[in-house]
Motif scaffolding. Structure first.
Motif, mmCIF file in Angstrom:
data_model
loop_
_atom_site.group_PDB
_atom_site.id
_atom_site.type_symbol
_atom_site.label_atom_id
_atom_site.label_comp_id
_atom_site.label_asym_id
_atom_site.label_seq_id
_atom_site.Cartn_x
_atom_site.Cartn_y
_atom_site.Cartn_z
ATOM 1 N N MET A 34 -7.531 -12.096 -14.658
ATOM 2 C CA MET A 34 -8.838 -11.607 -14.215
ATOM 3 C C MET A 34 -8.835 -10.116 -13.873
ATOM 4 O O MET A 34 -9.666 -9.639 -13.100
ATOM 5 N N ASP A 35 -7.901 -9.377 -14.461
ATOM 6 C CA ASP A 35 -7.947 -7.914 -14.414
ATOM 7 C C ASP A 35 -8.811 -7.476 -15.589
ATOM 8 O O ASP A 35 -8.347 -7.331 -16.719
ATOM 9 N N CYS B 283 -3.138 -4.548 -9.080
ATOM 10 C CA CYS B 283 -2.297 -5.275 -10.026
ATOM 11 C C CYS B 283 -0.975 -4.530 -10.188
ATOM 12 O O CYS B 283 -0.972 -3.337 -10.535
ATOM 13 N N LEU B 284 0.119 -5.212 -9.923
ATOM 14 C CA LEU B 284 1.427 -4.620 -10.165
ATOM 15 C C LEU B 284 1.587 -4.391 -11.658
ATOM 16 O O LEU B 284 1.240 -5.256 -12.467
ATOM 17 N N TYR C 221 -7.879 -0.206 -0.703
ATOM 18 C CA TYR C 221 -6.910 -0.251 -1.816
ATOM 19 C C TYR C 221 -7.678 0.181 -3.068
ATOM 20 O O TYR C 221 -8.270 -0.641 -3.761
ATOM 21 N N ASP C 222 -7.676 1.483 -3.310
ATOM 22 C CA ASP C 222 -8.562 2.030 -4.332
ATOM 23 C C ASP C 222 -7.879 2.354 -5.649
ATOM 24 O O ASP C 222 -8.543 2.589 -6.654
ATOM 25 N N LYS C 223 -6.545 2.361 -5.669
ATOM 26 C CA LYS C 223 -5.837 2.769 -6.878
ATOM 27 C C LYS C 223 -4.668 1.838 -7.202
ATOM 28 O O LYS C 223 -4.033 1.281 -6.312
ATOM 29 N N ASP C 224 -4.403 1.673 -8.496
ATOM 30 C CA ASP C 224 -3.146 1.142 -9.013
ATOM 31 C C ASP C 224 -2.369 2.344 -9.511
ATOM 32 O O ASP C 224 -2.558 2.791 -10.650
ATOM 33 N N LEU C 225 -1.576 2.921 -8.618
ATOM 34 C CA LEU C 225 -0.926 4.198 -8.908
ATOM 35 C C LEU C 225 -2.011 5.225 -9.241
ATOM 36 O O LEU C 225 -2.807 5.556 -8.386
ATOM 37 N N GLU C 226 -2.097 5.697 -10.491
ATOM 38 C CA GLU C 226 -3.107 6.707 -10.826
ATOM 39 C C GLU C 226 -4.401 6.101 -11.355
ATOM 40 O O GLU C 226 -5.397 6.812 -11.541
ATOM 41 N N GLU C 227 -4.411 4.803 -11.606
ATOM 42 C CA GLU C 227 -5.584 4.153 -12.198
ATOM 43 C C GLU C 227 -6.468 3.549 -11.111
ATOM 44 O O GLU C 227 -5.972 2.937 -10.160
ATOM 45 N N TYR D 108 0.831 -1.214 0.000
ATOM 46 C CA TYR D 108 0.000 0.000 0.000
ATOM 47 C C TYR D 108 0.862 1.260 0.000
ATOM 48 O O TYR D 108 0.552 2.251 -0.677
ATOM 49 N N ASN D 109 1.954 1.215 0.764
ATOM 50 C CA ASN D 109 2.833 2.380 0.910
ATOM 51 C C ASN D 109 4.018 2.378 -0.051
ATOM 52 O O ASN D 109 4.859 3.286 0.014
ATOM 53 N N TYR D 110 4.116 1.350 -0.914
ATOM 54 C CA TYR D 110 5.323 1.197 -1.726
ATOM 55 C C TYR D 110 5.005 0.861 -3.176
ATOM 56 O O TYR D 110 5.533 -0.086 -3.734
ATOM 57 N N ARG D 111 4.159 1.655 -3.788
ATOM 58 C CA ARG D 111 3.878 1.465 -5.206
ATOM 59 C C ARG D 111 4.871 2.261 -6.048
ATOM 60 O O ARG D 111 5.479 3.226 -5.599
#
Length: 440
Positions: A228-229, A199-200, A361-367, A164-167
């Motif tokens: 499944m993304d 998703c990384l 956990y609402d974002k994958d970076l900006e997405e 969460y803190n290390y994207r």
């Protein structure tokens, strides 16, 4: 209606919870929450909305079922399976990885296992015996709680950090901080993630792969929710976009592909572990000393798997081989049915958000994170433990994020058991929850 009225009797619910003697309710296991909610449901006659357990709830594909039945009719039930796997399944697994990941692997390294759970256990076991001093497994959390239990069963050490803190670029410094200690035998994460469904991305996987090579550490990529993304269409074989993978950036990896979720074949306990040639054929002196054979692949198959189960269900291998072949041939869109989970998640998230909840956990970076099998929720002013217990009184069961290694307060919610009639039920109950627990 009185302020504290709830659909489930607080007195009955508390008495059941107390009977299980769990010091910290937020640390209750999935199975304990299933048992508690089931008992309360039986005692009160109140229907529960079960979101605690990640059990697939869709019918198994006919292609797999028919192939398995046909194999049983031919008598495979009376014959031990070859320990390293049915040749057809090995070939189709390698083809499947190429078709949907654009990664080249040899059939030799595609090994059927009794579900990804067994594949992970065997991978932990062997990785932790390869090199002296490398005795610790690093978890990029949050993750599947049972994998930590496996580490306990093995008696291995583990460390973890909450992604969460290390994207993005922050991932590199945190991962390197652990790897430079020289004690990490393997790194594990799931992608898509259980429980967060994050998703990384390619740049993050490149960071993991390059550091794994630099520090000679094996990466275990848990693909329980393969492709499944649903934010992009990953269902077309041999055509981009593909399932992202660390396999593009290092040879020190093991892929764990499950038949349970993407193929809805959970009951037959079938999966495939994929080991690339370089790792499969690598000789470790410590393994040679322990087992008399030193190559990673041979130890994995002929020592670890042989000792654990002596092979994987013969007929289930025929089923998975048939499904993978049909998917690669473009005759079977294995993601079409399971996209139902995304539709459920979208509807459920809207209901939670409309009643004051937030996505953790609402974002994958900006997405914005995608919709799928799981999502995460919190309610302002409540800890995960408090929220989990309070929702029990409303006939809603989920697990605390703390059991997944997350440092965030909230819950994991699973979409797999949701029934069509329960959306209205959720609306009604969460509206009442919000009235009884007004936000500041």
């Amino acid at each position: 209606m009185e302020k504290n009225h709830t659909p489930v009797s607080r007195e009955i619910a508390r008495s059941v919870i107390e009977k299980y003697n769990i010091p910290d309710f937020g640390k209750a296991t999935i199975r304990e929450i299933v048992a508690i909610s089931g008992e309360i449901e039986q005692l009160t006659g109140t229907e529960f909305v079960h979101m605690e357990m990640g059990v697939p709830g869709l019918p198994a594909p006919a292609i797999g079922v028919e192939a398995e039945i046909e194999s049983l009719k031919k008598g495979v039930a009376s014959i031990y399976p070859v320990i390293d796997g049915l040749p057809e399944l090995k070939e189709q697994s390698a083809r499947f990885v190429k078709a949907f990941m654009n990664v080249d692997v040899s059939p030799q390294g595609c090994v059927p296992v009794v579900g990804s759970m067994q594949g992970t256990f065997a991978s932990f076991l062997v990785c932790g015996q390869c090199e002296k001093g490398k005795d610790t497994i690093l978890f990029i959390d949050p993750g599947f709680p049972v994998q930590k239990m496996q580490i306990g069963v093995l008696g291995y050490k583990s460390v973890a950090f909450d992604v969460y803190n290390y994207r993005g670029d922050k991932l590199k410094s945190e991962l390197q901080r652990h790897l430079e200690q020289g004690n990490i035998a393997a790194v594990i994460y799931s992608n898509p993630n259980n429980p967060a469904w994050i998703c990384l991305n390619e740049s993050e996987l490149q960071i993991i792969g390059e550091l794994a090579t630099r520090y000679d550490t094996i990466v275990l990529e848990d693909l329980a929710y393969f492709a499944m993304d649903f934010r992009k269409d990953l269902s077309k074989p041999f055509r981009a976009p593909f399932q992202h993978s660390v396999a593009n950036y290092t040879d020190n990896y093991i892929l764990l592909i499950s038949g349970s979720k993407a193929f809805s074949y959970a009951g037959q306990r079938i999966g495939v572990v994929v080991i690339p040639d370089k790792l499969y054929n690598r000789t470790y002196p410590l393994l040679k000393e322990r087992y008399g054979i030193g190559t990673f692949g041979s130890v994995f198959i002929h020592r670890a798997l042989y000792a654990i189960s002596s092979g994987t269900s013969h007929s289930a291998q025929y089923a998975l081989a048939a499904m993978m072949k049909a998917a690669c041939d473009g005759e079977f869109n294995f993601l079409a049915d399971v996209e139902e989970y995304a539709r459920r998640a979208k509807r459920l998230k809207e209901i939670f958000l409309n009643n004051g909840f937030e996505i953790v956990y609402d974002k994958d970076l900006e997405e914005v994170v995608g919709d799928g099998f799981y999502f995460t929720i919190r309610y302002p002013g409540m800890t995960g433990s408090e929220l989990m217990k309070e929702l029990i009184f409303y006939g809603i069961s989920a697990i605390s994020l703390s059991t997944t290694g997350s440092q965030q307060e909230g819950l994991r919610a699973c979409t797999s058991f949701i029934k069509e009639n329960q959306y209205a039920l959720m609306e009604e109950r969460l509206k009442l929850f919000a009235e009884n627990n007004p936000l500041p």
